[in-house]
Scaffold this active site. Structure first.
Site, mmCIF file in Angstrom:
data_model
loop_
_atom_site.group_PDB
_atom_site.id
_atom_site.type_symbol
_atom_site.label_atom_id
_atom_site.label_comp_id
_atom_site.label_asym_id
_atom_site.label_seq_id
_atom_site.Cartn_x
_atom_site.Cartn_y
_atom_site.Cartn_z
ATOM 1 C CD GLU A 239 -3.811 -1.299 1.166
ATOM 2 O OE1 GLU A 239 -3.273 -1.603 0.322
ATOM 3 O OE2 GLU A 239 -3.966 -0.157 1.932
ATOM 4 C CG HIS B 131 1.680 -3.053 -0.719
ATOM 5 N ND1 HIS B 131 0.800 -3.887 -0.777
ATOM 6 C CD2 HIS B 131 1.138 -2.036 -0.221
ATOM 7 C CE1 HIS B 131 -0.533 -3.269 -0.601
ATOM 8 N NE2 HIS B 131 -0.261 -1.789 -0.335
ATOM 9 C CG HIS C 240 0.951 1.266 3.093
ATOM 10 N ND1 HIS C 240 -0.217 0.995 3.656
ATOM 11 C CD2 HIS C 240 0.798 1.080 1.862
ATOM 12 C CE1 HIS C 240 -0.967 0.558 2.812
ATOM 13 N NE2 HIS C 240 -0.489 0.621 1.936
ATOM 14 C CD GLU C 241 3.390 1.802 -0.598
ATOM 15 O OE1 GLU C 241 3.287 0.696 -1.331
ATOM 16 O OE2 GLU C 241 2.469 2.484 -0.471
#
Lengths: 497, 497
Positions: free
Chosen positions: B292, B266, B262-263
């Site tokens: 997101e 980003h 997830h990160e």
């Protein structure tokens, strides 16, 4: 408002403003910490822009026209305020003489030069570093020319790190030190009673665990700091965020342990300053010389004493088992052994100042224009041969070993020896005040010694001028005698001279 | 100078100035990273002063009177310059409406509130947090009042994170999502075909090693970033210093691994922006919703796909041996399993948006003044019971689980669901453009997918408005349909609905 009210409100406004400037300076310092410990390699160029930007902000604040108005109007209600104003006036005068563009260019250049130096050192490639060094020297000379007035460029540089000191006063200090150190070095190296070398390998984790114990034993407050690994041990920050780094060499545990104690001395100085001074000009160590006096007395006069090493010997046996040191006396001799060596930061107490003298003479010649950057390596190696009788085998053991010149720290090296001198004075006074100190140190209890230093030196921050602070702490004008007397007595014992 | 030259030089001066402002904003962001990863606990009060100081500098620069002059004179020679001016005008207008003292007070308060929240959460002590939360709400409402004009306070807050979105548009999005998500959740939880739970313990070092491999597999450039542990996974920074954090739960390796992916999404967004935009307004993700969308498509549509989990299954067997998952199909089902749970960040793809809706409704009521801070915990627990059928056993599993409100992030939560919606749209377009993507993903090759995202979304930085950017990337106006269709198809397969 009455005149007094005007003066008071000018002082209050000035201090409010100054408080924000100090907070921003702390941020810039923390960026430096980050660059040395955690920054990704590929971020170097962007970081140089960031350092230039925050330097630009700091420079603009330090030269803000309102500063002149406040300084003209402000009156000090007490001695602390008077000291604040004295330091702010000095900072304002200094900053006002340096054009903003030059200050930013220096921040940008030295941020990126650090990486270029590190890579050159890793590759033993002097040629890759010299063009950058030449740029740094040129910009630092330009800056010094703004500051020097009729004085010498090098004196102006020294003043940034040690207010009140000059090349002449530091040269006189080295002249006083040199003959007795050279004689002591020769006698020790010629002695038939050579301490044993430390053998074996010491795991990184165990070394770091013991480092933490040592920092805590010397009073370092981990709730207001942290200990990390870095290529070069350093201490960074003031107030309630004072961080230290150390390094690990598996075959030489003393490199890590004594680097930690050294940086703990620097950090405890910052942590020991009166919290009322936080984020003000008084809220940091008063000079590099006084700073080094704290790191060196923690490391050497306390940390390498017979009494403390007796305790450390038992702690190391607890961590490493039988690590090849026969007894506490032999351990003490090993920890203090003089070795031929190329690296300043690994030098023993006797030879250390000879390493500093070499740098002092070379950088003075460099800044005066008597030595070209292109001739620096040859000059280094010649001087090293003359002083230490050794051929420098590669530049990472010579000219490229220290970060200082890459980041523009000219005039900084001699403060290391001044710190040793001050540590000698403080140690003599400490021993006179607490005659039974060794009983504590033999138990690993440093509180009496560090409490004395906090009371006499650390808590005052920038309240007094450096030399006056040491003189007051010791009850005597600083001189090289106490240091040299201590060294001669200590090493006569170890080497049975 | 001619009019054109004046316009050109005004633009150049503005961009030079802006570049320094952006560099300072990067520094402020890195301080935030430091606060979450490395800052000593006792430094919190000083850090709040530092954050206030840098916020003061940023605010002063963003409202500098010269900005108005440059903006009045500057003309954009091309579309990129036009976009820069558009963003600078928006930033100038926003900053000019907020008094400097308020901006600094907010920075100071939210820096220290974060620590107060963390301690309250650790102690499950809502009462210790509510007074601070009330202060944050009050100051954020004050700020929003400066920004809102005739509009609602909450819309003004949303605009900080998602330009162009409003409570009404986001409410409509949730209305479109809710019935189908609720039905899908019920069907899955009622299905007799429940995936197996993951059993066992997974060492921290191995999880972190695999995390690094996953970040690299998704294209994260470690030379311009780093991966650390933190209480809350996050990504921080732009340009060439974009850092990510993750966390480790020994019994649940997917917490760490999917937080990392997830990160990474980003971070790859930031790293993928055209380097020409570095340290300019265009040089960062355009909105939180678009941000997101990248993290969620990396994590879910790619990272939790059958094809990619097949590869991950083999990698985990390589690292952990037989870790109790029978085969790749079962592993895929386990990774995607719906579980009753209290924590938003651990929620599956179906229930996640229900967690967000709860926060959206509560914070909207809080900011509107319809819900008092003192009633917030009861309101949270009532709503959670209604939506999830569970009693919140302690506040760390309820109201205190998220950092957001402590740092003043009101209007931020709904962008998570908007990001999911955008991810659904992008995923449909990606699959249409690259029909055989699964063959790559089954080999752990994400390059085709991430390359498509870089080309369509990431490289543009702030060039287009968020919704327009997604519409252009997908060739269609964004809507919730693709996400809901994808979820229904995926979970019908897993749960045999």
């Amino acid at each position: 408002m009455s005149g007094q009210e005007t003066q008071g409100s000018a002082y209050a406004a000035l201090m409010d403003y100054q408080r924000e400037t100090e907070a921003l300076a702390q941020i810039a310092g923390r960026l430096g910490w980050d660059q040395e410990t955690t920054m990704p390699r590929g971020a170097a160029a962007q970081r140089a822009e960031e350092m230039a930007a925050i330097e630009g902000v700091l420079h603009a604040r330090r030269t803000d026209p309102r500063m002149a108005d406040w300084l003209a109007e402000a009156a000090a209600p007490d001695a602390v305020a008077a000291a604040q104003l004295r330091l702010i006036r000095r900072s304002y005068a200094r900053a006002s003489r340096v054009p903003a563009a030059l200050a930013q260019a220096l921040a940008r250049l030295t941020s990126s030069a650090q990486g270029i130096w590190a890579e050159a050192r890793a590759n033993d490639d002097v040629a890759a570093f010299l063009p950058t060094l030449a740029e740094v020297v040129a910009l630092k000379r330009e800056e010094a020319a703004c500051l020097a007035g009729d004085g010498s460029l090098y004196d102006a540089m020294i003043d940034d790190y040690e207010p009140g000191a000059t090349a002449a006063s530091l040269g006189a200090m080295f002249d006083a030190m040199r003959p007795r150190l050279v004689a002591l070095k020769a006698a020790a190296l010629d002695s038939p009673h050579q301490p044993a070398d430390q053998q074996g390998a010491f795991g990184q984790e165990a070394q770091m665990r013991l480092s933490r114990d040592l920092a805590a034993a010397f009073g370092y407050d981990f709730t207001r700091g942290r200990l990390d690994l870095a290529v070069h041990p350093f201490s960074s920050g003031s107030g309630s965020d004072v961080r230290i780094t150390t390094r690990v060499v598996e075959t030489d545990p003393f490199n890590c342990l004594y680097s930690t104690i050294h940086e703990t001395g620097h950090a405890c100085y910052e942590q020991g300053i009166d919290p009322d001074y936080a984020l003000t000009p008084l809220g940091q160590g008063v000079s590099m010389g006084v700073h080094e006096s704290q790191s060196r007395i923690y490391e050497n006069q306390i940390g390498r004493s017979r009494a403390f090493t007796g305790w450390l010997y038992e702690r190391m046996r607890g961590v490493f088992g039988d690590f090849g040191s026969a007894d506490a006396d032999g351990f003490y001799a090993t920890v203090n052994k003089l070795r031929p060596g190329f690296i300043r930061t690994e030098a023993d107490e006797v030879q250390y100042n000879l390493h500093v003298m070499l740098r002092f003479d070379l950088e003075r010649a460099l800044i005066a224009g008597d030595l070209a950057v292109g001739d620096l390596e040859a000059a280094w190696n010649d001087r090293f041969r003359a002083d230490f009788g050794l051929e420098v085998p590669r530049p990472s053991l010579g000219l490229l070993q220290d970060v200082h010149w890459s980041v523009g720290l000219f005039g900084y090296f001699p403060t290391y020896s001044l710190g040793n001198l001050y540590a000698g004075c403080l140690h003599a006074a400490l021993r006179a005040d607490i005659p039974d100190l060794d009983a504590d140190l033999a138990q690993g209890q440093t509180g009496a010694a560090t409490g004395w230093l906090r009371e006499k030196v650390q808590r005052h921050g920038g309240l007094m001028e450096p030399r006056a602070l040491i003189a007051q702490a010791c009850g005597a004008e600083p001189s090289a005698e106490p240091l040299l007397d201590y060294l001669e007595a200590k090493f006569a014992g170890i080497y049975r001279l």
